[in-house]
Each structure stands twice: as structure tokens, then as C-alpha cells.
Scaffold this motif. Structure first.
Motif, PDB file in Angstrom:
ATOM      1  N   SER A   1       0.866  -1.294   0.014  1.00  0.00           N
ATOM      2  CA  SER A   1      -0.174   0.115   0.164  1.00  0.00           C
ATOM      3  C   SER A   1       0.868   1.345   0.044  1.00  0.00           C
ATOM      4  O   SER A   1       2.022   1.175   0.128  1.00  0.00           O
ATOM      5  N   TRP A   2       0.318   2.308  -0.303  1.00  0.00           N
ATOM      6  CA  TRP A   2       0.938   3.538  -0.433  1.00  0.00           C
ATOM      7  C   TRP A   2       0.419   4.499   0.719  1.00  0.00           C
ATOM      8  O   TRP A   2      -0.643   4.335   1.227  1.00  0.00           O
ATOM      9  N   THR A   3       1.462   5.397   1.200  1.00  0.00           N
ATOM     10  CA  THR A   3       0.913   6.383   2.244  1.00  0.00           C
ATOM     11  C   THR A   3       1.887   7.534   2.029  1.00  0.00           C
ATOM     12  O   THR A   3       3.073   7.538   1.564  1.00  0.00           O
TER      13      THR A   3
ATOM     14  N   ASP B   1      -6.917   6.004  -9.959  1.00  0.00           N
ATOM     15  CA  ASP B   1      -7.566   4.808  -9.401  1.00  0.00           C
ATOM     16  C   ASP B   1      -7.401   4.665  -7.811  1.00  0.00           C
ATOM     17  O   ASP B   1      -8.105   4.331  -7.105  1.00  0.00           O
ATOM     18  N   LEU B   2      -6.120   4.449  -7.511  1.00  0.00           N
ATOM     19  CA  LEU B   2      -5.834   4.561  -5.955  1.00  0.00           C
ATOM     20  C   LEU B   2      -6.502   5.548  -5.190  1.00  0.00           C
ATOM     21  O   LEU B   2      -7.193   5.133  -4.257  1.00  0.00           O
ATOM     22  N   ILE B   3      -6.442   6.885  -5.791  1.00  0.00           N
ATOM     23  CA  ILE B   3      -7.068   7.839  -5.221  1.00  0.00           C
ATOM     24  C   ILE B   3      -8.619   7.832  -4.903  1.00  0.00           C
ATOM     25  O   ILE B   3      -9.205   8.215  -3.793  1.00  0.00           O
ATOM     26  N   ALA B   4      -9.058   7.320  -5.864  1.00  0.00           N
ATOM     27  CA  ALA B   4     -10.903   7.217  -6.040  1.00  0.00           C
ATOM     28  C   ALA B   4     -10.913   6.156  -4.782  1.00  0.00           C
ATOM     29  O   ALA B   4     -11.949   6.468  -4.031  1.00  0.00           O
ATOM     30  N   ARG B   5     -10.036   4.909  -4.884  1.00  0.00           N
ATOM     31  CA  ARG B   5     -10.524   4.035  -3.763  1.00  0.00           C
ATOM     32  C   ARG B   5     -10.452   4.580  -2.402  1.00  0.00           C
ATOM     33  O   ARG B   5     -10.864   4.296  -1.474  1.00  0.00           O
ATOM     34  N   ASN B   6      -9.440   5.370  -2.225  1.00  0.00           N
ATOM     35  CA  ASN B   6      -9.064   6.043  -0.914  1.00  0.00           C
ATOM     36  C   ASN B   6     -10.324   6.839  -0.545  1.00  0.00           C
ATOM     37  O   ASN B   6     -10.553   6.759   0.626  1.00  0.00           O
TER      38      ASN B   6
END
Length: 192
Positions: A77-79, A127-132
Motif C-alpha cells: 500500500s501507499w502512504t 484509481d488509488l486516489i478514488a479508492r482511498n
């Protein structure tokens, strides 16, 4: 080269091998000890961080000394502190390691360059930003309307692997309840 990260990108995108290597080559690896702080409140967030192994958490210490945990970031995951990173202003949060962790980081200028030159990475990031964003909205609604029991039940359902990795005080800080309340809830569940 960072094989775990490259596998993560291969499995989650349609990027070419050359592109994956290019992204990976700009990453700087770092190992964190348990309880080591990666980034402190008051600093400007200058890196995107990918967790290769371990578990990080984003937190704030309130004026009264209470810790509030905003999120956990496990392997793959990203942070970062999005507001501090995007606006280049001092952060209101810190990021630390719950357990020994291995991370990769990209300086803002390098990641911005990659986003500009690699459309597949830009799409992947969006896509990651939308999920977050979707998850954050769900979490806010739950925090505002759920009972402590419902918050805990959602936590158990959403993050079953975290129970063995986190001390109760961190789970309570994430849920926004006291350790006493969390202990009562867990005890009641054991009695059923």
C-alpha cells in the motif's frame, strides 16, 4: 531493482516492463524499526511512500496528548500526507512504523515527472486516489453514526489480519473509542 514492488505494479497495471523498471529505479529504499517515525507533524511531506513489508500508521497527537490514528498502511500500500505533499505545507500528522517495515520512497519532483511522462502511472494513481476517497467517506460516515460496537465489528470485518498485529490501544485510537470501551466490547464478544 525492487522485485516486490515491480511484481505489485505488474499485477495491478498494464505497464510495460521498461516503464516498471523506470519507476522502480527512482525509488529510494528505507528500513524502519518498530515505533520509528518516518515523518513528523510540522514537516513538509516531500515523498510518496510504498510499503513493501511491515505496517505503518498515520496519526495525530491532540493538544490533550491523545493519539488519533487516521489510517494503517500495510504491505503493498501507499502512504503520505496528501495535503502537505500536494500543497507543500507543514503536515498536521505523523507517519510511523507499527512493526519493522521496509519502504520505498520517491521525491515529489521525481514522482511528478513520472506522472507527467507515464500515462499508465497517472491512471493507476487516480484509481488509488478514488479508492482511498471512497474508503475515507465510508469511514467518516461510520465514525459519525455507528456505535462503538458497530465500529469494532466493521474494523474486524475490514481488517481481520490487523488484530494480531496491533496493540489494543492502537485499535482504540483508530476507532475513536477508549481502551476501556474496546476491552468491554471484546470481553462481551468472548462471553457470547
Amino acid at each position: 531493482m525492487h522485485p516486490e514492488f515491480e511484481t505489485y505494479l505488474r499485477n495491478g497495471s498494464d505497464m510495460a516492463e521498461e516503464t516498471i523498471r523506470r519507476i522502480s529505479d527512482l525509488a529510494v529504499p528505507r528500513n524502519l524499526r518498530r515505533n520509528e517515525v518516518l515523518f513528523s507533524a510540522g514537516e513538509v511531506c516531500r515523498h510518496k511512500v510504498f510499503v513493501m513489508s511491515g505496517l505503518l500508521y498515520t496519526f495525530n497527537i491532540s493538544a490533550d496528548g491523545n493519539q488519533h490514528i487516521l489510517q494503517f498502511s500495510p504491505e503493498n500500500s501507499w502512504t503520505l500526507d496528501v495535503e502537505s505533499y500536494d500543497r507543500q505545507i507543514p503536515s498536521q500528522v505523523s507517519i510511523g512504523a507499527v512493526e519493522p517495515s521496509s519502504v520505498l520512497s520517491w521525491q515529489k519532483k521525481d514522482f511528478d515527472m513520472l506522472l507527467a511522462k507515464v500515462p499508465q502511472l497517472k491512471k493507476f494513481a487516480e484509481d488509488l486516489i478514488a479508492r482511498n476517497t471512497h474508503y475515507s467517506r465510508k469511514r467518516i460516515l461510520l465514525s459519525l453514526s455507528a456505535t462503538p460496537e458497530e465500529k469494532y465489528e466493521d474494523f474486524v470485518q475490514t481488517f481481520p489480519n490487523y488484530l494480531a498485529r496491533l496493540p489494543l490501544r492502537m485499535i482504540a485510537a483508530y476507532l475513536g473509542i477508549s481502551i476501556k470501551t474496546l476491552t468491554r466490547i471484546r470481553h462481551a464478544q468472548l462471553q457470547r
